[in-house]
Design a protein around this motif. Structure first.
Motif, PDB file in Angstrom:
ATOM      1  N   LEU A   1       0.608  -1.046   0.199  1.00 19.05           N
ATOM      2  CA  LEU A   1       0.174   0.099   0.483  1.00 19.05           C
ATOM      3  C   LEU A   1       1.233   0.746  -0.216  1.00 19.05           C
ATOM      4  O   LEU A   1       0.577   2.248   0.204  1.00 19.05           O
ATOM      5  CB  LEU A   1      -0.738   0.238   0.951  1.00 19.05           C
TER       6      LEU A   1
ATOM      7  N   LEU B   1      -7.114   4.757   2.063  1.00 22.34           N
ATOM      8  CA  LEU B   1      -6.460   3.799   2.875  1.00 22.34           C
ATOM      9  C   LEU B   1      -7.328   3.201   3.587  1.00 22.34           C
ATOM     10  O   LEU B   1      -6.665   1.753   3.824  1.00 22.34           O
ATOM     11  CB  LEU B   1      -5.224   4.771   3.144  1.00 22.34           C
TER      12      LEU B   1
ATOM     13  N   SER C   1      -8.858   0.416   1.593  1.00 22.33           N
ATOM     14  CA  SER C   1      -7.593  -0.872   1.802  1.00 22.33           C
ATOM     15  C   SER C   1      -6.828  -1.506   2.649  1.00 22.33           C
ATOM     16  O   SER C   1      -6.678  -2.652   2.811  1.00 22.33           O
ATOM     17  CB  SER C   1      -6.459   0.339   1.045  1.00 22.33           C
TER      18      SER C   1
END
Ligand SMILES: O=C[C@H](O)[C@H](O)[C@H](O)COP(=O)(O)O
Length: 226
Positions: A151, A187, A190
């Motif tokens: 990520l 984020l 994710s």
């Protein structure tokens, strides 16, 4: 002094606690001052029930004779007072510097109001200078770390006293060095998509109020517009 700023913010927040409320007790060095102040008011006759976000905060509360109730007896929490590692202007937060983010998020999500108390060093324009704490199950954590790295961060397993830190839930904390985070919602999604991640320290749209104590003795209050 940072300590005095933290205490100022915490004492201000505790003014919002009234008789009959169910109160969520946060974790960390700033929440500590809120718990101590609640204990002082309980000794003066304030009647509340409380739930704690960590073993450490529960032990402190018990030592101050603050009535702790089991979660099974609690429908909603009227107000939770907690600290933060970073807070931006929209009151999005990074939490988990003390490793309590999972219990803190569970309690915050069932609270009518979440008041964050902090010293001025915690306010930022953009989240991410503080490495984002992520709670990860120990099983195959090496694989989970790879997915975290994909990520765009540098994931570091938190250590304490020369060994891997364990949360109150028996999990690991991985401190994820992202740098400035431009899309907090994206984020967050994710991170939730990675099996092995239990929870992350982004508290998005959860805080209702941020009370910041300053070294000159002043207090600044930011209220959420959501
Ligand atoms: O896990 C810990 C919590 O999220 C704390 O509230 C946070 O780390 C802030 O702690 P402190 O008030 O000690 O800076």
């Amino acid at each position: 002094m940072q300590v005095e700023s933290k205490r100022l913010a915490a004492v201000e927040a505790v003014k919002e606690i009234k008789d009959g409320m169910v109160v969520g007790l946060g974790t960390g060095s700033t929440a500590y001052y809120a718990i101590v102040e609640i204990g002082r008011r309980v000794a003066e006759g304030l009647r509340i029930r409380a739930v704690a976000t960590s073993v450490q905060s529960e032990e402190l509360a018990v030592s101050l004779h603050i009535p702790i109730v089991p979660f099974a007896e609690v429908e909603t929490i009227d107000v939770t007072i907690d600290g933060a590692d970073e807070a931006d202007g929209a009151l999005h937060l990074i939490k988990g510097g003390g490793g309590a983010l999972l219990r803190e998020k569970i309690v915050a999500a069932s609270s009518k109001r979440l008041i964050i108390v902090a010293d001025a060093s915690k306010t930022v324009v953009r989240l991410g200078r503080f490495p984002l704490p992520v709670e990860v199950v120990p099983f195959a954590h090496e694989l989970t770390l790879r997915k975290l790295a994909a990520l765009g961060c540098e994931p570091v397993i938190r250590q304490k006293d020369g060994t891997q830190f364990r949360t109150d839930n028996g999990n690991l904390i991985v401190d994820c060095h992202f740098g400035a985070i431009h899309d907090v919602e994206g984020l967050g999604l994710s991170l939730h998509g990675i099996p092995g991640v239990v929870e992350h320290g982004l508290f998005i749209g959860m805080a209702d109020k941020l009370i910041v104590g300053h070294e000159d003795g002043s207090i600044r209050v930011l209220t959420s517009t959501r």
